[in-house]
Every structure is written in C-alpha cells, then in structure tokens.
Design a protein around this motif. Sequence first.
Motif, PDB file in Angstrom:
ATOM      1  N   ALA A   1       0.959  -1.058  -0.077  1.00 51.98           N
ATOM      2  CA  ALA A   1      -0.187  -0.187   0.037  1.00 51.98           C
ATOM      3  C   ALA A   1       0.952   1.223  -0.002  1.00 51.98           C
ATOM      4  CB  ALA A   1      -0.703   0.138   1.327  1.00 51.98           C
ATOM      5  N   VAL A   2       0.360   2.300  -0.600  1.00 50.98           N
ATOM      6  CA  VAL A   2       0.982   3.615  -0.226  1.00 50.98           C
ATOM      7  C   VAL A   2       1.378   3.987   1.048  1.00 50.98           C
ATOM      8  CG1 VAL A   2      -0.112   4.473  -2.273  1.00 50.98           C
ATOM      9  CG2 VAL A   2      -0.995   5.150  -0.063  1.00 50.98           C
ATOM     10  N   GLN A   3       2.457   4.789   1.248  1.00 55.91           N
ATOM     11  CA  GLN A   3       2.936   5.086   2.412  1.00 55.91           C
ATOM     12  C   GLN A   3       1.744   6.097   3.312  1.00 55.91           C
ATOM     13  OE1 GLN A   3       6.216   7.955   2.231  1.00 55.91           O
ATOM     14  NE2 GLN A   3       5.728   8.726   0.383  1.00 55.91           N
TER      15      GLN A   3
ATOM     16  N   MET B   1      -5.418   2.614  -2.806  1.00 60.70           N
ATOM     17  CA  MET B   1      -6.727   1.814  -3.059  1.00 60.70           C
ATOM     18  C   MET B   1      -6.845   1.433  -1.686  1.00 60.70           C
ATOM     19  SD  MET B   1      -7.815  -1.569  -5.276  1.00 60.70           S
ATOM     20  CE  MET B   1      -6.616  -2.433  -4.463  1.00 60.70           C
ATOM     21  N   ASP B   2      -8.091   1.347  -1.301  1.00 60.50           N
ATOM     22  CA  ASP B   2      -8.341   0.769   0.078  1.00 60.50           C
ATOM     23  C   ASP B   2      -8.595  -0.672   0.002  1.00 60.50           C
ATOM     24  OD1 ASP B   2      -9.436   0.189   2.394  1.00 60.50           O
ATOM     25  OD2 ASP B   2     -10.934   1.634   2.617  1.00 60.50           O
ATOM     26  N   SER B   3      -7.414  -1.501  -0.124  1.00 57.52           N
ATOM     27  CA  SER B   3      -7.523  -2.971  -0.248  1.00 57.52           C
ATOM     28  C   SER B   3      -8.427  -3.628   0.656  1.00 57.52           C
ATOM     29  CB  SER B   3      -5.993  -3.153  -0.496  1.00 57.52           C
ATOM     30  OG  SER B   3      -5.453  -3.120   0.744  1.00 57.52           O
ATOM     31  N   THR B   4      -8.234  -3.233   2.144  1.00 59.86           N
ATOM     32  CA  THR B   4      -9.127  -3.767   3.209  1.00 59.86           C
ATOM     33  C   THR B   4     -10.456  -3.846   2.909  1.00 59.86           C
ATOM     34  OG1 THR B   4      -9.052  -1.991   4.474  1.00 59.86           O
ATOM     35  CG2 THR B   4      -7.155  -3.660   4.881  1.00 59.86           C
ATOM     36  N   LEU B   5     -10.856  -2.821   2.146  1.00 58.53           N
ATOM     37  CA  LEU B   5     -12.362  -2.946   1.955  1.00 58.53           C
ATOM     38  C   LEU B   5     -12.591  -3.679   0.812  1.00 58.53           C
ATOM     39  CD1 LEU B   5     -15.348  -1.371   2.263  1.00 58.53           C
ATOM     40  CD2 LEU B   5     -14.371   0.348   0.638  1.00 58.53           C
ATOM     41  N   LEU B   6     -11.723  -3.526  -0.301  1.00 58.54           N
ATOM     42  CA  LEU B   6     -11.946  -4.459  -1.347  1.00 58.54           C
ATOM     43  C   LEU B   6     -12.300  -5.931  -0.947  1.00 58.54           C
ATOM     44  CD1 LEU B   6     -11.739  -4.795  -4.510  1.00 58.54           C
ATOM     45  CD2 LEU B   6      -9.489  -5.250  -4.257  1.00 58.54           C
ATOM     46  N   VAL B   7     -11.176  -6.751  -0.020  1.00 60.42           N
ATOM     47  CA  VAL B   7     -11.218  -7.981   0.242  1.00 60.42           C
ATOM     48  C   VAL B   7     -12.374  -8.278   1.320  1.00 60.42           C
ATOM     49  CG1 VAL B   7      -8.851  -8.133  -0.621  1.00 60.42           C
ATOM     50  CG2 VAL B   7      -9.167  -7.839   1.640  1.00 60.42           C
TER      51      VAL B   7
ATOM     52  N   PRO C   1     -15.414  -8.611   1.750  1.00 62.54           N
ATOM     53  CA  PRO C   1     -16.357  -9.853   1.605  1.00 62.54           C
ATOM     54  C   PRO C   1     -15.929 -11.107   1.382  1.00 62.54           C
ATOM     55  CG  PRO C   1     -16.821  -7.736   0.238  1.00 62.54           C
ATOM     56  CD  PRO C   1     -15.329  -7.879   0.657  1.00 62.54           C
ATOM     57  N   ILE C   2     -14.609 -11.314   1.097  1.00 57.96           N
ATOM     58  CA  ILE C   2     -14.156 -12.702   0.808  1.00 57.96           C
ATOM     59  C   ILE C   2     -12.973 -12.941   1.465  1.00 57.96           C
ATOM     60  CG2 ILE C   2     -14.693 -12.231  -1.868  1.00 57.96           C
ATOM     61  CD1 ILE C   2     -11.862 -11.754  -2.321  1.00 57.96           C
ATOM     62  N   THR C   3     -12.721 -12.503   2.876  1.00 59.67           N
ATOM     63  CA  THR C   3     -11.762 -12.882   3.768  1.00 59.67           C
ATOM     64  C   THR C   3     -12.329 -13.034   5.323  1.00 59.67           C
ATOM     65  OG1 THR C   3     -11.359 -10.530   3.920  1.00 59.67           O
ATOM     66  CG2 THR C   3      -9.841 -11.837   2.498  1.00 59.67           C
ATOM     67  N   LYS C   4     -11.662 -14.004   5.766  1.00 59.33           N
ATOM     68  CA  LYS C   4     -12.230 -14.195   7.201  1.00 59.33           C
ATOM     69  C   LYS C   4     -11.817 -13.005   8.108  1.00 59.33           C
ATOM     70  CE  LYS C   4     -11.839 -17.903   9.740  1.00 59.33           C
ATOM     71  NZ  LYS C   4     -11.164 -18.849  10.500  1.00 59.33           N
ATOM     72  N   TRP C   5     -10.813 -12.377   7.704  1.00 55.35           N
ATOM     73  CA  TRP C   5     -10.217 -11.280   8.673  1.00 55.35           C
ATOM     74  C   TRP C   5      -9.293 -10.511   7.749  1.00 55.35           C
ATOM     75  CZ3 TRP C   5      -5.106 -10.473  10.296  1.00 55.35           C
ATOM     76  CH2 TRP C   5      -4.809  -9.520  11.510  1.00 55.35           C
ATOM     77  N   ARG C   6      -9.240  -9.168   7.989  1.00 60.06           N
ATOM     78  CA  ARG C   6      -8.306  -8.289   7.207  1.00 60.06           C
ATOM     79  C   ARG C   6      -8.081  -7.097   8.104  1.00 60.06           C
ATOM     80  NH1 ARG C   6     -13.552  -8.351   7.961  1.00 60.06           N
ATOM     81  NH2 ARG C   6     -13.296 -10.154   6.391  1.00 60.06           N
ATOM     82  N   GLU C   7      -6.766  -6.539   8.058  1.00 62.40           N
ATOM     83  CA  GLU C   7      -6.375  -5.466   8.715  1.00 62.40           C
ATOM     84  C   GLU C   7      -5.249  -4.820   7.946  1.00 62.40           C
ATOM     85  OE1 GLU C   7      -7.242  -3.917  11.304  1.00 62.40           O
ATOM     86  OE2 GLU C   7      -8.759  -5.592  12.267  1.00 62.40           O
ATOM     87  N   SER C   8      -5.115  -3.368   8.216  1.00 65.65           N
ATOM     88  CA  SER C   8      -3.917  -2.584   7.822  1.00 65.65           C
ATOM     89  C   SER C   8      -3.104  -2.256   8.987  1.00 65.65           C
ATOM     90  CB  SER C   8      -4.445  -1.429   7.165  1.00 65.65           C
ATOM     91  OG  SER C   8      -3.437  -0.551   6.604  1.00 65.65           O
ATOM     92  N   ILE C   9      -1.678  -2.618   8.709  1.00 70.07           N
ATOM     93  CA  ILE C   9      -0.811  -2.480   9.824  1.00 70.07           C
ATOM     94  C   ILE C   9      -0.267  -1.090   9.762  1.00 70.07           C
ATOM     95  CG2 ILE C   9       1.523  -3.288  10.707  1.00 70.07           C
ATOM     96  CD1 ILE C   9       0.899  -6.104   9.815  1.00 70.07           C
ATOM     97  N   ARG C  10      -0.303  -0.250  10.710  1.00 73.76           N
ATOM     98  CA  ARG C  10       0.028   1.262  10.868  1.00 73.76           C
ATOM     99  C   ARG C  10       1.398   1.372  11.605  1.00 73.76           C
ATOM    100  NH1 ARG C  10      -2.688   1.324   6.965  1.00 73.76           N
ATOM    101  NH2 ARG C  10      -4.597   2.546   6.545  1.00 73.76           N
TER     102      ARG C  10
ATOM    103  N   VAL D   1      -7.017 -14.711   4.751  1.00 74.30           N
ATOM    104  CA  VAL D   1      -6.886 -13.526   5.553  1.00 74.30           C
ATOM    105  C   VAL D   1      -5.876 -12.805   4.861  1.00 74.30           C
ATOM    106  CG1 VAL D   1      -7.284 -14.752   7.855  1.00 74.30           C
ATOM    107  CG2 VAL D   1      -4.909 -14.334   7.080  1.00 74.30           C
ATOM    108  N   TYR D   2      -6.114 -11.315   5.196  1.00 67.34           N
ATOM    109  CA  TYR D   2      -5.370 -10.411   4.437  1.00 67.34           C
ATOM    110  C   TYR D   2      -4.937  -9.351   5.295  1.00 67.34           C
ATOM    111  CZ  TYR D   2      -4.477  -6.455   1.280  1.00 67.34           C
ATOM    112  OH  TYR D   2      -3.921  -5.279   0.442  1.00 67.34           O
ATOM    113  N   LEU D   3      -3.462  -8.973   4.866  1.00 62.22           N
ATOM    114  CA  LEU D   3      -2.774  -7.949   5.833  1.00 62.22           C
ATOM    115  C   LEU D   3      -2.398  -6.957   4.775  1.00 62.22           C
ATOM    116  CD1 LEU D   3      -0.644  -9.666   8.469  1.00 62.22           C
ATOM    117  CD2 LEU D   3      -2.551  -7.899   8.821  1.00 62.22           C
ATOM    118  N   GLU D   4      -2.765  -5.649   5.055  1.00 58.69           N
ATOM    119  CA  GLU D   4      -2.173  -4.513   4.117  1.00 58.69           C
ATOM    120  C   GLU D   4      -0.890  -4.013   4.914  1.00 58.69           C
ATOM    121  OE1 GLU D   4      -4.434  -1.009   1.972  1.00 58.69           O
ATOM    122  OE2 GLU D   4      -4.156  -0.515   4.178  1.00 58.69           O
TER     123      GLU D   4
END
Length: 546
Positions: free
Chosen positions: A101-103, A115-121, A123-132, A156-159
């Motif tokens: 993701a962008v800085q 892109m807000d990738s956590t929003l995109l995925v 509906p199709i993931t058990k869990w998703r987060e963005s690490i800040r 699961v997805y990690l941004e």
Amino acid sequence: MGKVTGGRLVVKALKQEGIECIFALSGRDIDPIFQACIDEKVRLIDTRHEQAAAFMAEGWARATGKPGVAAVTGGPGVANAFTSIWNASISLSPTIVLGGAVQRAELTLGAFQEMDSTLLVSPITKWRESIRDARRIPEYISMAFRQALSGRPGPVYLELPSDVLLDEVEEAPLPVSYRTTARAQGDPALVKKAVEMLLNAKRPIVIAGSGVRWSGAGKELQEFIEMAKLPLTLTQMGRGVVPEDHPMCFGPTRVGTKQADVVLVVGTRLNYALNYGRPALFGEGGKWIQVDIEPTDIGRNRPIDIGIMGDAKAVLGQMIEEARDRCKNRQELPWVEECRAYIRDRQKQLEVNMNSDSSPVHPARLCKEVRDFLDRDATIVLDGGDITLWGAAVLRSYEVGHWLDNTPTGCLGSGTAFAMAAKAARPDKQVFLLNGDGSFGLNAMEFDTMVRHKLPVVCAIGNDGAWGLIKHGQQAHGADRVIGTELGFVRYDKMVEALGGYGEAVETPQDIRPALERAFASGLPACINVKCADVFRGLPRRSATK
C-alpha cells in the motif's frame, strides 16, 4: 537485539510460523519483503501474474495442509489477486495474503496505485487489517495465522504500507504459544444417537469433504467406516482422505444417495455438488446426520435429524469409541454389495470410451492413459470444463492433498498455480496437470515461472479447440447458435518449448503413453497437447438414483 526493518520482521514472523516458501510478484511497495527473503533464506517464487501467486498460496495449503502465503503489490496487484482470494474463501483454504500500500502520509491524497484494499477484500476474507506500526508486525502476523486456521479455515489479508515495511524498529521476541491445539468435541449425547442411527440403518452412507481434510481426520474416517462397515463417498475437495481403492470407499461417485435410509455428512456443505441435499439426488424419507465445525452450515438447505457441531477429527474419534463394542461382530450389510455392483456397472459404461481407439482422441481415453501411467503417490491437478468431468470420473486419488481441482468454484486458470505449488512442496514426486485448452490459456505464462524455478510439472491439454462445456450447451439449441466458444487447435506445446520447457503434440491414443514417458523423463516443465474429439461429456449420472 538490534534494529530491523518492517519487511525483515514480516519474514521473521513467517519463519516463526514454519513458512518455507512465499509466492509473489514484485512491486515497489513490497520489495522490503523480497529483500528480507534473501537475508532470512526463505524461498521466494515469483510468478508472472498476481492471480497465480495467490493461487499458489492456496495450492500449497491444499497440498500440504499448512497455510500458504502470497505477497502482492498494492492497487492492481491486490485487485489481480482478488479472484484467487475469493476462490480460497469458497474452498475454505487457509491462506495469508500480504498486500502492499502507499505510505501512510499519502493516504487519501490520490497517490499512485492508492486503493483501500481492506475494503476491497472484506467480503471474501475471514479477517483483514492494515498495519500502521512496524513494531506490531509480529503481533498482526500471529493474529492472521490464528484467524486463518481457527474453526473453519479460510483466507486472511494484511495490508502493509510501504513506509511501514521500510521503518527500522527494535527487534523484540516473536509471539509464541498463542494458539490452542484443542479440538471442538461433539455433544456426547448426540454422538451416541448418531452412532445408534447409523448402526441400525439398512442402507447407510457416509459423505465426507474438505472438513475431514483440513482437520486431518482421514485416519479416523477410515477407521470408522471399516469398523461400522459403512460405504463412503467423497466430495471433490475430500478426495484422497481415504484411498479410493479402499473396499468401502467409492470415491466421488454419488452411489446410493437416493436409496439411503441414513446419510452421515462429515465436513462438507450441502451445496450444489450435493444438490443441496435434496431430490432427485437424495430420497425423500432418509434420516440425516451432519457434522461440521461451522454451526451455521448445519441444516442449511435441508432439515437435519441430528446436527453435531465439532471438529471432524474429534467427532469421528468420539464415534469410533461409541461404536467400538457394538461393532465387534458386525457383518457387512447386503447394501454395500449393491453399491459395489452399481460402481461396476458405471465403470463398464465408462470403459467403452476409455478404450476408444478413435482419432482425435476421446477425452476418456486420454484420462485412462494418464491413470495407468501415473505413480500411486502422484499429485493430480484438474483445471477446465468438460475435460475435468472426464478426469474426475476416470482418475483416482490415494493420498490426502494429492488431488487438487477447481471445485467448488469452477475457477479456471487455477490449475497451473496449484500444480506449481504441489511441485514446490513435493519436488521428488510426480505432479500432473490435466488442462482444458481454454483454461490453459488463462495462466499459460506461468510455464515461464516453472522453468525459472525448476518446477517440472507435466501438463496434458485435452484440446478440443473450444470452450467445450459452453459450446455443447449452445449446440443443444442448434448448430447455428454456436458463438464465441470456438478456439481451434492451437500449438500450445510450441509455446511451452519457447519458454524453455518440453512440448509435444499428440493426435492418436497410442502415442499418449510414450509422450508421457518422454515428458516426465525430460526433467522440464512439459506440455503434451492432445488433440481431443469435440464430444459432449456424456458421463453416466453421478448418483445411483435409477
């Protein structure tokens, strides 16, 4: 302990989880992860498309039973992986997808590939987060694995913003001992009732699926059907959990479903593959027992007489203990031989086409030649439409994780990546990919990935020059209704040769086995391009409902 980058922390945390290989496609956002793979000596297999990278993560999970990890760059990279993540969500495969993701300072400014990738995925993931915060990377990695593996598995997805991966932070001890190994037991009273119902039945059947595979319950399932002498049928996702030449296992054939008076469903959803548990595949009057770790799927699509929430391995273990004394002198029911007779009759119907000497090659003959050639412990991967129906009917699986196909989604293009992942996991074993000519084209450039990473998968294309499954549906309305489904006989074998692999075209049945021998002996990624007859799949009905 010194300072490390966020990218290095990612790879260290993955190593802590036992990850041996990461599947990825390069991008500026995620390059710190790539660099850390060098430093941490973790194998990285870079693909030609992000879809293939995420499919490889799922293929690794299906082949090994352990989570697969993919890393893709932000924006279009994540978007390209969307289909693969969705596929893992439907097939319940534990995968971890890391997305760039962008800085952080550029968020919401309209940055390149933002892109807000956590929003995109979502509906199709058990869990998703963005690490800040780079300091929390190990914590988030541990959460990702816990989510992917707990209960019913899934993706699961990690941004990871690019500056988080570049940040240098003090290294700290990685999380340990944060997941329980306990398994959810079934209600003992319900287990007892279920065993009584099965043992008192005259025409019982067992249907098992991916839940048995993911819980590692194949041994318990085999012991239970042997003890209680129950005929077993498998979903495509469950193939291999019990060897398909076991006398009580009837593979994917829906034998006895309409006549059964008690049906035990273990670790599989009552979806389209089982006609939602409804007629005409099943009879009206049978009793039903369903075992699943996900309570919301018990009783979904049809009434259930006994619903047991629990882990398949744990519940089958309880059933074994409940049935042990009662089954000491149990005799095989006449019903079991009726099921075997149906299987023999179905096999005779298939053999007509399996033994065809016609040219172009009948797809059933292609599948028979493959079946007779492959080692018992070969991994078989199916990807396509018509050809996979023939392959599913003719080919056999004998070990867990050695059958990978594109069910339950029918997502074409997955097979090439699944096969690569299986070969990476089992380099000393045969990996065979049966492709349709349409599905082959979707990720054909991954043969370059195979060549670069020395993954000698052997692929046979059942090439009927068409999107056959759709074309045949069009033909049912008249020859003049065929449109957009014809491809022609393309020399895909030449393409594979140009990429550095082995290629060969075959037009007669007698040439298939010698071509297979040469392809496997080449030690290269190989394509056997078999000119197949454009025939309607014409398989016998999947269920014994006549």
